[in-house]
Design an enzyme around this catalytic site. Sequence first.
Site, mmCIF file in Angstrom:
data_model
loop_
_atom_site.group_PDB
_atom_site.id
_atom_site.type_symbol
_atom_site.label_atom_id
_atom_site.label_comp_id
_atom_site.label_asym_id
_atom_site.label_seq_id
_atom_site.Cartn_x
_atom_site.Cartn_y
_atom_site.Cartn_z
ATOM 1 N N CYS A 119 54.583 48.180 43.580
ATOM 2 C CA CYS A 119 54.186 46.981 44.063
ATOM 3 C C CYS A 119 53.647 46.600 45.563
ATOM 4 O O CYS A 119 52.435 45.291 45.710
ATOM 5 C CB CYS A 119 55.460 45.146 43.922
ATOM 6 N N HIS A 261 52.971 39.449 47.118
ATOM 7 C CA HIS A 261 52.497 39.445 45.959
ATOM 8 C C HIS A 261 53.114 38.760 45.670
ATOM 9 O O HIS A 261 54.444 38.179 45.198
ATOM 10 C CB HIS A 261 53.662 41.129 46.418
ATOM 11 N N ASN A 291 53.672 39.259 37.048
ATOM 12 C CA ASN A 291 53.628 40.034 38.334
ATOM 13 C C ASN A 291 52.749 41.704 37.949
ATOM 14 O O ASN A 291 53.393 42.233 36.707
ATOM 15 C CB ASN A 291 55.187 41.048 38.431
#
Length: 336
Positions: A119, A261, A291
């Site tokens: 990520c 994020h 996500n």
Amino acid sequence: MSGSLMPAGPSAVVSGLGTCLPPRVVSNEELSRQLDTSDEWIVRRTGIRRRHVIEPGSSTSVLATEAGRRALKSAQCDRADAVVLATSTPDRPCPATAPEVASALGLGPVPAFDVAAVCAGFVYALATGAGLISTGVAQRVLVIGADTFSTILDPEDRTTRAIFGDGAGAVVLRRGEPDEPGALGPFDLGSDGELAELIMIPAGGSRQRATGVPAAAGGEYFAMQGKPVFKQAVIRMSESVRRVLALAGWSVGQVDRLVAHQANSRILSALADHLTVPHDRVVSNIDRVGNTVAASIPLALADGGLQPGEKVLITSFGGGLSWGSTVLSWPDVIPG
Ligand code: UT7
């Protein structure tokens, strides 16, 4: 455990932004029909309402190529001297996916490679692209974040299936001056491999294959220990943000937009509270995309309604563990 990069010489300037989401949308209701979960639980614990997933036959390179094409169009150019693709779901374990993306975009024999920082990958790729420009290797770099985690999730895991979605986003970096709008500021990057087990795919790599023993059932699926990862995300992004703001000479109060994020809306709230950033300055599109791993930051940049001249703080965190932050004054770009 942490490194910083102050731009030396020419700066990397964001001059285009593009995104690509696969058309298929999976709602919480659809997930609830397949798994022991509910729209109420997913929204309350994560803020996510839907996510996009690829159809069989598509892949990370398909999304990455389209996002790259749109970013080049947004930058009003048709070439880049290098392609850096952040992904943890390459089309194949070997070779890297970036060369196929570069070829599909008709960019010719340019350097093209993948960056694997889960990520945090897009921020790592931005720093890498900025490095290619500051060293004179490239004048213009296409930086892409693309992931298709739907392809590596355990179909029976209600937690990870609720969280992750597929997508891609890209920016064009061009050589420019440090005081231009869009010029990337300093970076803070870091990692902690002692906590690698919190986010991993246990099987399929050299460690498992060297045993000569086939992977244990389910070992090929992505696994995450949600609670400790949640805590680490807030701590590591807060620390990284403080370091990058100090390097940039910005105060928290100067930050117009925080683009973090998109892992969980509760992480975004906790991060904003830790940093004392007002919640209305926090960009969030997690309700619509979930996500999306390496695509998370560019998708949020495109969805954030950022205005030219706004001071933007970017921070990300993920498996490795790894994290990274940077800042920029938002340029006059129209996302494609
Ligand atoms: O992108 C890289 C970084 N990743 C992250 O930052 C993710 C960080 N972690 C998180 O966002 C959260 O920890 C999760 C969303 C993954 C999980 O939320 P949580 O509030 O930490 O839940 P939990 O794992 O502690 O589970 C609480 C309960 C459990 O039931 P019991 O044991 O209390 O009976 C879970 O089995 O919630 C249950 N649960 C669910 N229930 C309904 C877990 N997933 C679900 C689900 N639907 N989808």
